[in-house]
Scaffold this motif. Structure first.
Motif, mmCIF file in Angstrom:
data_model
loop_
_atom_site.group_PDB
_atom_site.id
_atom_site.type_symbol
_atom_site.label_atom_id
_atom_site.label_comp_id
_atom_site.label_asym_id
_atom_site.label_seq_id
_atom_site.Cartn_x
_atom_site.Cartn_y
_atom_site.Cartn_z
ATOM 1 N N ALA A 86 -26.159 -0.152 -24.417
ATOM 2 C CA ALA A 86 -26.929 1.094 -24.593
ATOM 3 C C ALA A 86 -28.396 0.860 -24.240
ATOM 4 N N MET A 87 -28.923 -0.312 -24.632
ATOM 5 C CA MET A 87 -30.313 -0.631 -24.283
ATOM 6 C C MET A 87 -30.472 -0.695 -22.773
ATOM 7 N N PHE A 88 -29.602 -1.437 -22.104
ATOM 8 C CA PHE A 88 -29.717 -1.594 -20.646
ATOM 9 C C PHE A 88 -29.530 -0.251 -19.928
ATOM 10 N N ARG A 89 -28.749 0.646 -20.524
ATOM 11 C CA ARG A 89 -28.532 1.962 -19.901
ATOM 12 C C ARG A 89 -29.713 2.896 -20.095
ATOM 13 N N GLY A 90 -30.644 2.537 -20.966
ATOM 14 C CA GLY A 90 -31.800 3.404 -21.187
ATOM 15 C C GLY A 90 -31.599 4.415 -22.297
ATOM 16 N N GLU A 91 -30.605 4.173 -23.159
ATOM 17 C CA GLU A 91 -30.428 5.085 -24.300
ATOM 18 C C GLU A 91 -31.531 4.857 -25.330
ATOM 19 N N LYS A 92 -31.783 5.877 -26.128
ATOM 20 C CA LYS A 92 -32.921 5.805 -27.058
ATOM 21 C C LYS A 92 -32.528 5.060 -28.331
ATOM 22 N N ILE A 93 -32.432 3.745 -28.190
ATOM 23 C CA ILE A 93 -31.974 2.944 -29.335
ATOM 24 C C ILE A 93 -33.104 2.662 -30.326
ATOM 25 N N ASN A 94 -34.336 2.938 -29.950
ATOM 26 C CA ASN A 94 -35.441 2.881 -30.932
ATOM 27 C C ASN A 94 -35.463 4.253 -31.602
ATOM 28 N N THR A 95 -34.624 4.353 -32.642
ATOM 29 C CA THR A 95 -34.357 5.679 -33.192
ATOM 30 C C THR A 95 -35.535 6.234 -33.988
ATOM 31 N N ASP A 98 -37.660 7.538 -31.431
ATOM 32 C CA ASP A 98 -36.919 8.289 -30.421
ATOM 33 C C ASP A 98 -37.279 7.837 -29.002
ATOM 34 N N ARG A 99 -37.196 6.519 -28.790
ATOM 35 C CA ARG A 99 -37.570 5.972 -27.481
ATOM 36 C C ARG A 99 -36.484 5.053 -26.924
ATOM 37 N N ALA A 100 -36.407 5.047 -25.613
ATOM 38 C CA ALA A 100 -35.590 4.037 -24.948
ATOM 39 C C ALA A 100 -36.306 2.687 -25.060
ATOM 40 N N VAL A 101 -35.562 1.627 -24.837
ATOM 41 C CA VAL A 101 -36.094 0.259 -24.941
ATOM 42 C C VAL A 101 -35.743 -0.428 -23.621
ATOM 43 N N LEU A 102 -36.678 -0.374 -22.691
ATOM 44 C CA LEU A 102 -36.278 -0.756 -21.333
ATOM 45 C C LEU A 102 -37.171 -1.809 -20.698
ATOM 46 N N ALA A 265 -58.043 6.252 -11.334
ATOM 47 C CA ALA A 265 -57.586 5.558 -10.117
ATOM 48 C C ALA A 265 -57.526 4.047 -10.391
ATOM 49 N N ASN A 266 -58.307 3.598 -11.352
ATOM 50 C CA ASN A 266 -58.317 2.176 -11.722
ATOM 51 C C ASN A 266 -57.504 1.922 -12.987
ATOM 52 N N MET A 267 -56.520 2.764 -13.188
ATOM 53 C CA MET A 267 -55.632 2.582 -14.338
ATOM 54 C C MET A 267 -54.263 2.153 -13.821
ATOM 55 N N PHE A 268 -53.685 1.207 -14.510
ATOM 56 C CA PHE A 268 -52.354 0.721 -14.156
ATOM 57 C C PHE A 268 -51.437 1.145 -15.294
ATOM 58 N N GLU A 269 -50.435 1.898 -14.923
ATOM 59 C CA GLU A 269 -49.664 2.643 -15.907
ATOM 60 C C GLU A 269 -48.435 1.869 -16.401
ATOM 61 N N PHE A 270 -48.049 2.119 -17.631
ATOM 62 C CA PHE A 270 -46.676 1.807 -18.047
ATOM 63 C C PHE A 270 -46.198 2.918 -18.970
ATOM 64 N N TRP A 271 -45.129 2.730 -19.675
ATOM 65 C CA TRP A 271 -44.424 3.866 -20.253
ATOM 66 C C TRP A 271 -44.040 3.617 -21.707
ATOM 67 N N ASP A 272 -43.746 4.714 -22.413
ATOM 68 C CA ASP A 272 -43.490 4.544 -23.850
ATOM 69 C C ASP A 272 -42.182 3.804 -24.132
ATOM 70 N N TRP A 273 -41.364 3.610 -23.129
ATOM 71 C CA TRP A 273 -40.133 2.827 -23.334
ATOM 72 C C TRP A 273 -40.363 1.311 -23.194
ATOM 73 N N VAL A 274 -41.637 0.937 -23.054
ATOM 74 C CA VAL A 274 -41.987 -0.496 -23.072
ATOM 75 C C VAL A 274 -42.700 -0.766 -24.395
ATOM 76 N N GLY A 275 -42.082 -1.542 -25.269
ATOM 77 C CA GLY A 275 -42.740 -1.880 -26.533
ATOM 78 C C GLY A 275 -43.908 -2.824 -26.269
ATOM 79 N N GLY A 276 -44.965 -2.743 -27.087
ATOM 80 C CA GLY A 276 -46.144 -3.584 -26.882
ATOM 81 C C GLY A 276 -45.793 -5.062 -26.761
ATOM 82 N N ARG A 277 -44.935 -5.543 -27.670
ATOM 83 C CA ARG A 277 -44.612 -6.983 -27.671
ATOM 84 C C ARG A 277 -43.613 -7.349 -26.577
#
Ligand code: F6P
Length: 553
Positions: A86-95, A98-102, A265-277
Motif C-alpha cells: 500500500a505504501m509503494f502504491r501511494g495509498e494514504k497510509i499516514n492516516t 491523511d497522507r501518502a508515504v512515498l 524561481a530559486n525554490m526547489f520543491e517537494f511534496w507532503d507525501w515526503v516525511g521530513g525524516r
C-alpha cells in the motif's frame, strides 16, 4: 488494504502468532549463543543475507530457525506485506495526517509510474532533480555568482530535524566524494552560536544560504534564516535585491518562501507525501548535491532504489529490512530490550546514528495504535551510538558487563575511502580487527573457567568474566560509496517501517513534537517581558524568574 481495517485487525498481543512467540521465548530460556554456535557449525555462514553491496550477518542473534519462522508468521499475520505494498502504491497510509508515504518515489527511475490521487508523481520528482542538478552544476562550475560577482565558495544549509540531519550526515559520510574547494556547513540550532560559528570566518560575497524547511514555518529555521539574511545584507552593504543571489529555498510551501523574500524561481520543491525524516533524497539534499555533484547524488538514489526493490520483492526469508525489523520486535517485547545501539566503524559515519535517531525514534516513538488505543506492547527503542573505536574506550563497558540487554548493529567497510593520505590506509586493518573482536566478545564473552585458566586470582574472576550473549548484527560492505550510503539508509527506513507495521502504529506522523513548540511560544514572553509567569506551574515559573535574574532583567 481491506484486510488492514480496524474492525478486522486483532490486537497484536492477542494474535496466535504472538502467543506462539511468547511460548517459544520461554522454551529458549537462557540458551547461550555459545550453544547455538556449538550446535551448528554452519551458523556463521548460514545466518547471512546479501542485499546489493551489503553483507548482513545475523548469526550472533538469539534466534533459531524456529524463532525466525515464528517471527515471519507474525509479520504475515500483522499484514506487513500488505501495508508495504500500500505504501509503494501511494495509498494514504499516514492516516492521522491523511497522507501518502512515498519517499520511495524520490528514487524511482524516470519511467516509473507511481500515482497519488490519480496523478503520476514521478515526472515531478525528476523535474526537481533536474533543476537541482542544473543549479548544483552552476554553483560547482562558478557560473552562478553572488551579488558582487564573486564565485560561491561556501554553502550554509539552514534547517532542522529532517531538513538538517540527512544532508549533514550524508555530507560527512561522503566527504571524500565532495568538492574539497567548497566549504559546506549545516546550521540547525536556534542557539545563535550555531550560526555564529558557521559564518564568522566566511566572506558573505562568496556564501550561499540554502534554507531547508518542508513547512517553512519552523521557528528555529526561520529565525536563523532571518539572522543569516541580516548578516549577509549588513556585511555586503546591500539591499534586499542581493537575497536572490545568496538564498535558495527547499520547501513544500511556495507562499511562505515568497513571504520570506526568496524568489520562488530559486525554490526547489517537494511534496507532503515526503516525511521530513525521509526527505534527504528529495530537494532537501541540495547542499549535498552541490558538494558531491549530481552524478554521485544519482548513484546514491540508485542505492536507495536497489534496497526499495529488494524490500518490495524479496521473499521473507531473504528480506533484510524485514529481518532486522523482526529482530528488533523480538528483543523489545520478549527480552525487554529498551535500547538499540548503532555503532559504525567509520569516522565518516559520525552523524549516522544521530540521523537514525530521528528516523527511528520520531517514527516509532508512539504509544497508541492506528486506531488510537493505547498499545500493550513495546514500541520503538532508544537508538544511540557513536563511531567505533571511540565507544570502546567509553561506554562499551556497559554493553559487555552491565545489566542491560542492548542489541547492536556494527557497520564496517572492507576498504578505507580512496583518498586517505599515504600511510593511513594501513590503520584500516586495526580498525576492522576491533570491529570483528567486539561482536565476538559480545556474543561469546569469557567464562569463569576461561578466566581461571589464565591464572587470574579467584577474587577477580567475577570481575573478569564476560557473560556474553549480547546480540549483534554485522553489516559489512566493500566501501562507503554514495550508492552504499543510499542502500544503508533505505535498509533502516524499511526496518523502521516493518516495526511500525507490526506494532500497528502510524510511523509517519510526529504529534509528540508539538506540545513543546506550543509551550515555548508561551514561555518566551515570560523570559523577555516578564509577563504571563502566573500561568506557569511553580517549577517553570521559578526557573523563568531565576533566568531573568541571571540575565539582569
Ligand atoms: O518538529 C519536528 C519536525 O516537524 C520534523 O519532523 C521535521 O523534520 C523538522 O521538524 C523540520 O521541519 P521543517 O522541514 O518543516 O522545517
Amino acid at each position: 488494504m481491506s484486510e488492514m481495517n480496524a474492525e478486522s485487525r486483532t490486537r497484536l498481543n492477542r494474535m496466535p502468532e504472538w502467543t506462539a512467540l511468547a511460548k517459544h521465548r520461554e522454551q529458549l530460556g537462557q540458551t547461550h549463543l555459545r550453544e547455538l554456535f556449538a550446535a551448528d557449525s554452519g551458523r556463521g555462514a548460514g545466518y547471512t543475507v546479501k542485499v546489493g553491496d551489503l553483507y548482513l550477518d545475523y548469526s550472533k542473534h538469539l534466534v533459531t530457525d524456529e524463532t525466525l519462522g515464528l517471527l515471519r508468521d507474525l509479520a504475515r499475520g500483522a499484514g506487513v506485506a500488505e501495508l508495504r505494498d500500500a505504501m509503494f502504491r501511494g495509498e494514504k497510509i499516514n492516516t492521522t495526517e491523511d497522507r501518502a508515504v512515498l519517499h520511495t518515489a524520490l528514487r524511482a527511475p524516470r519511467d516509473a509510474v507511481i500515482e497519488v490521487d490519480g496523478e503520476n508523481v514521478v515526472p515531478a520528482v525528476h523535474a526537481v532533480l533536474d533543476k537541482m542538478a542544473g543549479f548544483a552544476d552552476r554553483i560547482r562550475s562558478g557560473e552562478w555568482t553572488g551579488h558582487t560577482g564573486k564565485r560561491i565558495k561556501n554553502v550554509v544549509n539552514i534547517g532542522i530535524g529532517g531538513s538538517d540531519l540527512g544532508p549533514a550526515m550524508a555530507y560527512e559520510a561522503l566527504r571524500s566524494f565532495t568538492d574539497r574547494d567548497l566549504t559546506v556547513r549545516f546550521v540547525s540550532n536556534v542557539d545563535g552560536a550555531d550560526l555564529h560559528e558557521a559564518v564568522r570566518d566566511l566572506d558573505p560575497a562568496e556564501t550561499l544560504f540554502v534554507i531547508a524547511s518542508k513547512t517553512f514555518t519552523t521557528i528555529e529555521t526561520i529565525t536563523n534564516a532571518t539572522s543569516a539574511r541580516d548578516w549577509l545584507l549588513t556585511n555586503l552593504r546591500a539591499d534586499s535585491g542581493a537575497v536572490a543571489k545568496h538564498f535558495v529555498a527547499l520547501s513544500t510551501n511556495a507562499e511562505k518562501v515568497a513571504d520570506f523574500g526568496i524568489d520562488t524561481a530559486n525554490m526547489f520543491e517537494f511534496w507532503d507525501w515526503v516525511g521530513g525524516r525521509y526527505s534527504y533524497d528529495s530537494a532537501i539534499g541540495l547542499s549535498l548535491m552541490i558538494a558531491i555533484g549530481p552524478g554521485r547524488f544519482r548513484e546514491m538514489l540508485d542505492g536507495f532504489h536497489l534496497v526499495d526493490e529488494h524490500f518490495r520483492t524479496a521473499p521473507a526469508e531473504e528480506n533484510a529490512p524485514l529481518l532486522l525489523g523482526l529482530l528488533g520486535v523480538w528483543y523489545g517485547e520478549f527480552f525487554d530490550a529498551q535500547a538499540h545501539a548503532v555503532l559504525p566503524y567509520s569516522h565518516y559515519l559520525s552523524k549516522f546514528t544521530a540521523y537514525l535517531q530521528q528516523l527511528d525514534m520520531e517514527s516509532n516513538g508512539k504509544s497508541v495504535d492506528r486506531e488510537g488505543n493505547p498499545v500493550d506492547w513495546q514500541t520503538g527503542p532508544v537508538v544511540w551510538g557513536t563511531p567505533g573505536t571511540n565507544g570502546q574506550h567509553a561506554y562499551y563497558q556497559l554493553l559487555h558487563q552491565g545489566t542491560k540487554m542492548i542489541p547492536a548493529d556494527f557497520i564496517g567497510f572492507a576498504r578505507p575511502v580512496a583518498d586517505l593520505m599515504p600511510g593511513l590506509e594501513a590503520q584500516h586493518d586495526l580498525l576492522m580487527a576491533n570491529f570483528f573482536a567486539q561482536t565476538q566478545a559480545l556474543a561469546f564473552g569469557r567464562t569463569p573457567e576461561e578466566v581461571r585458566a589464565e591464572g587470574v586470582a579467584e577474587e577477580l574472576v567475577p570481575h573478569k568474566t564476560f557473560r556474553g550473549n549480547h546480540p549483534t548484527t554485522t553489516i559489512l560492505a566493500d566501501e562507503l560509496t554514495p550508492s552504499v550510503l543510499g542502500q544503508l539508509i533505505a535498509l533502516y527506513e524499511h526496518k523502521v517501517f516493518v516495526q511500525g507495521a507490526i506494532w500497528n502504529i502510524d510511523s509517519f506522523d510526529q504529534w509528540g513534537v508539538e506540545l513543546g513548540k506550543v509551550l515555548a511560544k508561551k514561555i518566551e514572553p515570560v523570559l523577555t517581558e516578564g509577563t504571563g509567569g502566573e500561568q506557569l506551574d511553580s517549577s517553570t515559573a521559578t526557573l523563568a524568574a531565576e533566568y531573568r535574574t541571571l540575565r539582569g532583567r
